[in-house]
Every structure is written in structure tokens, then in C-alpha cells.
Design a protein around this motif. Sequence first.
Motif, PDB file in Angstrom:
ATOM      1  N   ILE A   1      17.148  61.971  42.622  1.00 49.10           N
ATOM      2  CA  ILE A   1      16.656  63.132  41.893  1.00 49.10           C
ATOM      3  C   ILE A   1      16.862  64.357  42.768  1.00 49.10           C
ATOM      4  CG2 ILE A   1      14.631  64.260  40.908  1.00 49.10           C
ATOM      5  CD1 ILE A   1      15.633  61.903  39.262  1.00 49.10           C
ATOM      6  N   GLU A   2      17.489  65.383  42.204  1.00 47.12           N
ATOM      7  CA  GLU A   2      17.755  66.604  42.954  1.00 47.12           C
ATOM      8  C   GLU A   2      16.753  67.694  42.571  1.00 47.12           C
ATOM      9  OE1 GLU A   2      21.635  68.027  41.832  1.00 47.12           O
ATOM     10  OE2 GLU A   2      21.306  67.478  39.739  1.00 47.12           O
ATOM     11  N   LEU A   3      16.645  68.678  43.416  1.00 47.92           N
ATOM     12  CA  LEU A   3      15.741  69.787  43.138  1.00 47.92           C
ATOM     13  C   LEU A   3      16.375  70.757  42.141  1.00 47.92           C
ATOM     14  CD1 LEU A   3      16.790  72.560  44.752  1.00 47.92           C
ATOM     15  CD2 LEU A   3      16.013  71.251  46.715  1.00 47.92           C
ATOM     16  N   THR A   4      15.536  71.465  41.435  1.00 42.13           N
ATOM     17  CA  THR A   4      15.965  72.495  40.492  1.00 42.13           C
ATOM     18  C   THR A   4      15.194  73.755  40.793  1.00 42.13           C
ATOM     19  OG1 THR A   4      16.407  70.865  38.746  1.00 42.13           O
ATOM     20  CG2 THR A   4      16.103  73.149  38.060  1.00 42.13           C
ATOM     21  N   LYS A   5      15.887  74.884  40.873  1.00 45.35           N
ATOM     22  CA  LYS A   5      15.222  76.163  41.094  1.00 45.35           C
ATOM     23  C   LYS A   5      14.982  76.828  39.751  1.00 45.35           C
ATOM     24  CE  LYS A   5      16.998  77.123  45.743  1.00 45.35           C
ATOM     25  NZ  LYS A   5      17.751  78.075  46.595  1.00 45.35           N
ATOM     26  N   GLN A   6      13.757  77.334  39.579  1.00 42.00           N
ATOM     27  CA  GLN A   6      13.407  77.952  38.318  1.00 42.00           C
ATOM     28  C   GLN A   6      12.494  79.137  38.549  1.00 42.00           C
ATOM     29  OE1 GLN A   6      11.537  75.311  35.538  1.00 42.00           O
ATOM     30  NE2 GLN A   6      11.515  76.805  33.885  1.00 42.00           N
ATOM     31  N   GLU A   7      12.666  80.176  37.741  1.00 41.86           N
ATOM     32  CA  GLU A   7      11.822  81.361  37.847  1.00 41.86           C
ATOM     33  C   GLU A   7      10.602  81.212  36.950  1.00 41.86           C
ATOM     34  OE1 GLU A   7      13.778  85.044  37.112  1.00 41.86           O
ATOM     35  OE2 GLU A   7      14.399  85.263  39.206  1.00 41.86           O
ATOM     36  N   PHE A   8       9.438  81.583  37.503  1.00 41.35           N
ATOM     37  CA  PHE A   8       8.187  81.570  36.749  1.00 41.35           C
ATOM     38  C   PHE A   8       7.613  82.972  36.746  1.00 41.35           C
ATOM     39  CE2 PHE A   8       8.743  77.161  37.650  1.00 41.35           C
ATOM     40  CZ  PHE A   8       8.053  76.462  36.668  1.00 41.35           C
ATOM     41  N   GLN A   9       7.007  83.347  35.612  1.00 45.07           N
ATOM     42  CA  GLN A   9       6.375  84.659  35.509  1.00 45.07           C
ATOM     43  C   GLN A   9       4.892  84.473  35.257  1.00 45.07           C
ATOM     44  OE1 GLN A   9       7.935  87.265  32.527  1.00 45.07           O
ATOM     45  NE2 GLN A   9       7.074  89.090  33.475  1.00 45.07           N
ATOM     46  N   ALA A  10       4.090  85.265  35.963  1.00 39.14           N
ATOM     47  CA  ALA A  10       2.640  85.185  35.850  1.00 39.14           C
ATOM     48  C   ALA A  10       2.121  86.243  34.886  1.00 39.14           C
ATOM     49  CB  ALA A  10       2.009  85.381  37.227  1.00 39.14           C
ATOM     50  N   PRO A  11       0.868  86.102  34.403  1.00 39.01           N
ATOM     51  CA  PRO A  11       0.305  87.099  33.496  1.00 39.01           C
ATOM     52  C   PRO A  11       0.337  88.510  34.056  1.00 39.01           C
ATOM     53  CG  PRO A  11      -1.049  85.136  33.469  1.00 39.01           C
ATOM     54  CD  PRO A  11      -0.030  84.945  34.560  1.00 39.01           C
ATOM     55  N   GLY A  12       0.185  88.640  35.384  1.00 44.28           N
ATOM     56  CA  GLY A  12       0.213  89.961  35.998  1.00 44.28           C
ATOM     57  C   GLY A  12       1.601  90.567  36.063  1.00 44.28           C
ATOM     58  N   GLY A  13       2.630  89.806  35.686  1.00 42.45           N
ATOM     59  CA  GLY A  13       3.988  90.317  35.663  1.00 42.45           C
ATOM     60  C   GLY A  13       4.840  89.872  36.839  1.00 42.45           C
ATOM     61  N   ALA A  14       4.214  89.351  37.903  1.00 43.95           N
ATOM     62  CA  ALA A  14       4.973  88.929  39.087  1.00 43.95           C
ATOM     63  C   ALA A  14       5.852  87.728  38.763  1.00 43.95           C
ATOM     64  CB  ALA A  14       4.014  88.581  40.213  1.00 43.95           C
ATOM     65  N   THR A  15       7.061  87.743  39.306  1.00 46.77           N
ATOM     66  CA  THR A  15       8.005  86.642  39.099  1.00 46.77           C
ATOM     67  C   THR A  15       8.282  85.946  40.417  1.00 46.77           C
ATOM     68  OG1 THR A  15       9.054  87.801  37.257  1.00 46.77           O
ATOM     69  CG2 THR A  15      10.303  86.035  38.265  1.00 46.77           C
ATOM     70  N   THR A  16       8.227  84.632  40.428  1.00 39.62           N
ATOM     71  CA  THR A  16       8.512  83.860  41.636  1.00 39.62           C
ATOM     72  C   THR A  16       9.521  82.766  41.315  1.00 39.62           C
ATOM     73  OG1 THR A  16       6.672  82.341  41.184  1.00 39.62           O
ATOM     74  CG2 THR A  16       6.209  84.225  42.601  1.00 39.62           C
ATOM     75  N   THR A  17      10.280  82.392  42.310  1.00 41.04           N
ATOM     76  CA  THR A  17      11.215  81.278  42.173  1.00 41.04           C
ATOM     77  C   THR A  17      10.577  80.039  42.775  1.00 41.04           C
ATOM     78  OG1 THR A  17      13.131  82.743  42.310  1.00 41.04           O
ATOM     79  CG2 THR A  17      13.505  80.403  42.750  1.00 41.04           C
ATOM     80  N   LYS A  18      10.497  78.985  41.981  1.00 38.05           N
ATOM     81  CA  LYS A  18       9.879  77.746  42.435  1.00 38.05           C
ATOM     82  C   LYS A  18      10.875  76.598  42.336  1.00 38.05           C
ATOM     83  CE  LYS A  18       5.230  79.091  40.909  1.00 38.05           C
ATOM     84  NZ  LYS A  18       4.036  78.687  40.119  1.00 38.05           N
ATOM     85  N   ILE A  19      10.630  75.597  43.157  1.00 39.77           N
ATOM     86  CA  ILE A  19      11.438  74.380  43.112  1.00 39.77           C
ATOM     87  C   ILE A  19      10.672  73.321  42.338  1.00 39.77           C
ATOM     88  CG2 ILE A  19      12.409  72.493  44.491  1.00 39.77           C
ATOM     89  CD1 ILE A  19      12.881  74.542  46.721  1.00 39.77           C
ATOM     90  N   ILE A  20      11.345  72.698  41.387  1.00 40.00           N
ATOM     91  CA  ILE A  20      10.750  71.595  40.649  1.00 40.00           C
ATOM     92  C   ILE A  20      11.682  70.396  40.702  1.00 40.00           C
ATOM     93  CG2 ILE A  20       9.494  73.129  39.083  1.00 40.00           C
ATOM     94  CD1 ILE A  20      11.606  72.511  36.950  1.00 40.00           C
ATOM     95  N   TYR A  21      11.124  69.221  40.463  1.00 36.58           N
ATOM     96  CA  TYR A  21      11.906  67.993  40.367  1.00 36.58           C
ATOM     97  C   TYR A  21      11.745  67.446  38.957  1.00 36.58           C
ATOM     98  CZ  TYR A  21      11.846  68.304  45.455  1.00 36.58           C
ATOM     99  OH  TYR A  21      11.977  68.747  46.746  1.00 36.58           O
ATOM    100  N   LYS A  22      12.872  67.149  38.320  1.00 37.40           N
ATOM    101  CA  LYS A  22      12.856  66.605  36.963  1.00 37.40           C
ATOM    102  C   LYS A  22      13.296  65.145  37.039  1.00 37.40           C
ATOM    103  CE  LYS A  22      15.520  69.919  35.298  1.00 37.40           C
ATOM    104  NZ  LYS A  22      16.237  70.765  34.309  1.00 37.40           N
ATOM    105  N   ILE A  23      12.346  64.235  36.872  1.00 44.23           N
ATOM    106  CA  ILE A  23      12.610  62.804  37.016  1.00 44.23           C
ATOM    107  C   ILE A  23      12.989  62.218  35.664  1.00 44.23           C
ATOM    108  CG2 ILE A  23      11.619  60.567  37.659  1.00 44.23           C
ATOM    109  CD1 ILE A  23       9.998  63.683  39.007  1.00 44.23           C
ATOM    110  N   TYR A  24      14.167  61.596  35.592  1.00 40.81           N
ATOM    111  CA  TYR A  24      14.590  60.971  34.344  1.00 40.81           C
ATOM    112  C   TYR A  24      13.531  59.984  33.850  1.00 40.81           C
ATOM    113  CZ  TYR A  24      19.290  62.628  35.666  1.00 40.81           C
ATOM    114  OH  TYR A  24      20.369  63.400  36.024  1.00 40.81           O
ATOM    115  N   TYR A  25      13.288  60.008  32.555  1.00 40.16           N
ATOM    116  CA  TYR A  25      12.290  59.100  31.987  1.00 40.16           C
ATOM    117  C   TYR A  25      12.684  57.632  32.165  1.00 40.16           C
ATOM    118  CZ  TYR A  25      15.227  58.053  27.907  1.00 40.16           C
ATOM    119  OH  TYR A  25      16.239  57.605  27.084  1.00 40.16           O
ATOM    120  N   HIS A  26      13.962  57.379  32.449  1.00 43.62           N
ATOM    121  CA  HIS A  26      14.433  56.009  32.674  1.00 43.62           C
ATOM    122  C   HIS A  26      13.697  55.343  33.837  1.00 43.62           C
ATOM    123  CE1 HIS A  26      17.627  58.362  30.778  1.00 43.62           C
ATOM    124  NE2 HIS A  26      18.175  57.253  30.334  1.00 43.62           N
TER     125      HIS A  26
END
Length: 320
Positions: free
Chosen positions: A241-266
Motif C-alpha cells: 500500500i502506497e501513500l497518497t497526498k491529499q488536500e484538506f480544507q477546514a471550516p476556517g478556510g485553512a488548507t493543509t496537505t495530508k498523507i493518507i493510506y487507502k487499503i484495498y478492501y481485498h
Amino acid sequence: MLHRLGLFDKVLSVAAEDLTIEFRGQMFVPWSDFLLNPRRLRGSDFLMRWSQGVWSEERIVQAVNETNQYFALPYGPSRTAPDNVRELELYFERLEKAGLGRLKRPDLLIVRKSDWQAAQETIQEIGGISELPFTSENDTYMKRLLSMAIIAVECENSLWRASRMPYYGATLTPQKRLGGQLGLKKAAVLPTIILKDEDRIPLLEWQQQQEISIHIWHLFFDVGFGIALNDVEDLINGGKIELTKQEFQAPGGATTTKIIYKIYYHYAYQLGQAREEPKLVPDYIEDKNGHILPYVRFEGGSLVLNSEALQVLDKVSGIR
């Protein structure tokens, strides 16, 4: 630029872009200037996501409790928080002032039926469900509660009908980017179990300190999947499983880049199936100036725990 987010912002943050669709333009969002106590919301996404999270955890609690063998107890701060948005903000501010905002606890504890009454009495000694996040795990009553747990659950959810996702049922094949390990092409749309990298180490530390196995239970609109945190670690460390970079936005408007892992349901076990699907109900909140923000929330529905999930619980509780 990275912004330091408060706990309220972190919990209600949502993906700035859809996971599978990239918008190459900018559209007018009529609710982008909405002012709430005094947070600026990007739109109804935040309230919908929060509502969806609460709904999915309630469905898991309902499914576990209906087995009459096991019961699920709210434990993490997100699960025990109030539904009202203003009260929610104050709740997380209280957590931060208490120095507990940086702690990461799993959302639920699963106990045997035989321990249910004792667990309820212990929670009352602590001060009720809402006081759990403000109680140290070194507290005598908290230790007693944790001693009854057979596993802890970190809950995730997705606004997808898993059975209709294009790559649902597809077979994993060797992938060059994974060094020949089995997988699917990067753009494949299929059910995955999500783990945020910022939660990974704190959850592993909690698991080691409390000696309670954590499982991630990810609920979709129609089905759910589960996997042990230790198994996720093995998949990540093994390069499956590899990492994925994704942007998240908060209610206050701030945007951050976070790393998530997406595990196949298999790699996961079947958690459960929807016995009754929820209804999408229109709702709204109103600020002190009479400004209204409409959104859609989930209501009702039910989940039936799968035999695979019961086997997992039976195994860790010592039932053969």
C-alpha cells in the motif's frame, strides 16, 4: 502554506477536491461567505461529513449491540461530542484547554455482553459518556473500563455505494509502481479503508500502551469492511500500500496537505451489510443573525454485522 489547525477545524476538515475527480477551474460557491460563531464555512460539506460520521458510528454501535454477544461503547472525543455545531466548537475548545486536543483515541470500545453492566456503571463513575475524553487513562475507573475492552475501533466512512464502484470485484494484478506487488492502477475507483498518516503513530502508541488491538471499520452506504491496524502496518511496510497526498480544507478556510493510506478492501474482512438504507433528510442551521445554511443529513437505516466480523470478535475474546 501549512496552517496550525485547532481541533474543531481538524475534525471537521474535508477533502478540498474529490478523490477521483479533478476540477480545473473555479466555481462560485454561494455559501462560501457564511459566518458561524465566527467560523467561515466552505459550504455544507462540513456539516454533511460530520453528520455522516455520526450516522455511521451509530450504525456500527447498533449492529454490534444487536448481536447480544458484544456491545460497543463510545470512547473517542469525536464520538462523544454534541451534535449542535456551536456546542461542538466549545467542546473541542475545552479539550484543547485541558491539553487533551493532541491525544488520539479510537472511537469505540467493544466489550463482551457479560461486561456490559459493569462497563456502564464504570462510565457513570467517571461522570458519563461526555466526560470520557477529559479523563486520563491513568484514572482508576478508566483503567477498569479499558480492562473490559476486547478490541478498540477507529471508525471511517465514505459517501459511496461500494457495490457500484467501477472496480468493485476486480482482481488485483502485479503493478510496476508497487515493485511487482499486487494492486490496481492508481486511478481505479474501488472501496478502500482509509488511514490518515497523522493518526497512524498515535493509534499505534495507544494500542501498545493499552495492550488493546485496534481495528479500522470503514462503512460505506451499503456495506462495511474491517482490518486490524497491525495488518495495515504490515501492508504499508511490505510495500503493498502506497501513500497518497491529499488536500484538506477546514471550516476556517485553512488548507493543509495530508498523507493518507487507502487499503484495498481485498485485504480486509467483511464487516456488515445494510439491512435498511438511510434516508437523506434536508436540514439547516441558523446563526445568531438569522443567516441560514442548509445541508443534507443521514437518518435511520440499519446494519447487520457479518459472520466474518463476528469471527474476529470471537477470536480476540477467546471464543472458539
